[in-house]
Scaffold this active site. Structure first.
Site, PDB file in Angstrom:
ATOM      1  N   HIS A 115       0.817  -1.209   0.000  1.00 54.60           N
ATOM      2  CA  HIS A 115       0.000   0.000   0.000  1.00 54.60           C
ATOM      3  C   HIS A 115       0.863   1.276   0.000  1.00 54.60           C
ATOM      4  O   HIS A 115       0.849   2.056  -0.943  1.00 54.60           O
ATOM      5  CB  HIS A 115      -0.887   0.028   1.260  1.00 54.60           C
ATOM      6  CG  HIS A 115      -1.840  -1.113   1.378  1.00 54.60           C
ATOM      7  ND1 HIS A 115      -2.864  -1.356   0.489  1.00 54.60           N
ATOM      8  CD2 HIS A 115      -1.933  -2.086   2.319  1.00 54.60           C
ATOM      9  CE1 HIS A 115      -3.547  -2.422   0.877  1.00 54.60           C
ATOM     10  NE2 HIS A 115      -3.008  -2.893   1.975  1.00 54.60           N
TER      11      HIS A 115
HETATM   12  O1  RIB Z   1      -5.250   0.531   4.302  1.00 50.84           O
HETATM   13  C1  RIB Z   1      -3.846   0.469   4.312  1.00 50.84           C
HETATM   14  C2  RIB Z   1      -3.272   1.654   5.029  1.00 50.84           C
HETATM   15  O2  RIB Z   1      -3.638   1.627   6.407  1.00 50.84           O
HETATM   16  C3  RIB Z   1      -1.733   1.647   5.022  1.00 50.84           C
HETATM   17  O3  RIB Z   1      -1.280   2.975   5.061  1.00 50.84           O
HETATM   18  C4  RIB Z   1      -1.389   0.954   6.314  1.00 50.84           C
HETATM   19  O4  RIB Z   1      -0.111   1.339   6.807  1.00 50.84           O
HETATM   20  C5  RIB Z   1      -2.467   1.481   7.219  1.00 50.84           C
HETATM   21  O5  RIB Z   1      -2.048   2.747   7.687  1.00 50.84           O
END
Ligand code: RIB
Ligand code: CA
Length: 303
Positions: free
Chosen positions: A240
């Site tokens: 992500h």
């Molecule tokens: O949904 C994924 C996000 O939420 C990423 O940034 C992970 O680190 C959490 O913060």
């Protein structure tokens, strides 16, 4: 070099994004700002300093928001990032501390000092950015770009069927940022869930026999185990936060569409990021990703 501020809630994929950004010559990481999210602010700030120490870097860290704009703190995602936010691999306190200046004032000061130069990459809840633009609305026209890991625009959420973690953790902050006039690009689950780091790669990191690579391999192994729980047989984890860094280095990794984005602030669909075309569309939403090209680039830089 592109000057960037990386706003993090260090957890495991934040740590991967920090390493990726610091090992990419196209980016000048001028500072990191921290927010609660994958853990309380004390943990996410400490974790950011730990990760920098493992990487041998001394980029300044500025602590930010410890709670959402309007709602109470919810349970932290310890099942995904561990009790300590680092896959339960936290071993010793960092030697350095965060700077005395707060994250919000740092963001405002830097953006005013270097108008239209700075890219802010925000990979946690958007509380710091919302507080900054509320305190100093003119920064909306002074920031070069804001690249956000967050939201699930044309796909399902990862906390509820409707909402993604960073947005639902502080929906008011996200709604404020999306309607502030900041030049936002959304890197949502629409694309990040297609960027899978295969579990086999961790053996390559461990084979490097460095403290940093071992730490990252062990931490990411925990993250992959949590992915296996929710997505049996997935064989890895989503990148992500690194993808937000990746598209800042090379925008050709993704295709984008312009929309306006409204955040649902109550009811069953709270935290949903809804695309609409009322008025001139201002937000760039990433809708497609060259996943293999991005993954190879990430792996070529991370260590
Ligand atoms: O949904 C994924 C996000 O939420 C990423 O940034 C992970 O680190 C959490 O913060
Ligand atoms: Ca994050």
């Amino acid at each position: 070099m592109k000057p960037i501020i990386l706003d993090v809630d260090t957890g495991i994929d934040d740590a991967l994004a920090i390493a990726y950004a610091l090992n990419s010559p196209e980016l000048e990481v001028i500072g990191l700002t921290t927010c609660f999210g994958n853990g309380p602010i004390e943990y996410t700030t400490r974790n950011t300093l730990v990760v920098l120490e493992k990487l041998g870097k001394t980029v300044p860290v500025y602590a930010g928001a410890d709670k959402p704009l309007k709602r109470g703190l919810k349970k932290f995602p310890t099942h995904v990032h561990g009790e300590d936010g680092l896959g339960n691999k936290f071993d010793k306190a960092p030697a350095r501390e965060a700077e005395s200046e707060g994250a919000v004032d740092y963001i405002i000061r830097q953006v005013k000092k270097r108008p239209n130069e700075i890219t802010i990459i925000a990979v946690g809840p958007l509380t710091n950015l919302a507080l900054a633009v509320k305190k100093e609305p003119e920064i909306a026209s002074l920031v070069k770009e804001v690249v956000i890991m967050g939201g699930a625009v044309f796909t399902a959420g990862n906390v509820t069927p409707y909402s993604e973690a960073n947005v639902i953790t502080d929906p008011e902050a996200a709604d404020c940022v999306f309607s502030s006039g900041l030049p936002v690009t959304i890197v949502g689950l629409d694309v990040t869930m297609k960027t899978l780091l295969p579990k086999e790669k961790l053996a390559d990191w461990s084979a490097l026999n460095t403290e940093a690579a071992d730490f990252f391999a062990d931490m990411t192994r925990f993250y992959m185990q949590s992915y296996e729980t929710f997505h049996p047989g997935i064989g890895g984890c989503a990148l992500h936060d690194p993808l937000a860094v990746g598209i800042t280095i090379d925008p050709s990794f993704v295709k984008k569409e312009k929309w306006n984005i409204k955040v649902v602030l109550e009811g069953e669909e709270i935290g949903r990021t809804v695309a609409h075309s009322e008025g001139e569309p201002k937000i760039q939403v990433c809708t497609q990703v060259e996943a293999e090209t991005f993954l190879n680039h990430f792996l070529s830089r991370i260590f």
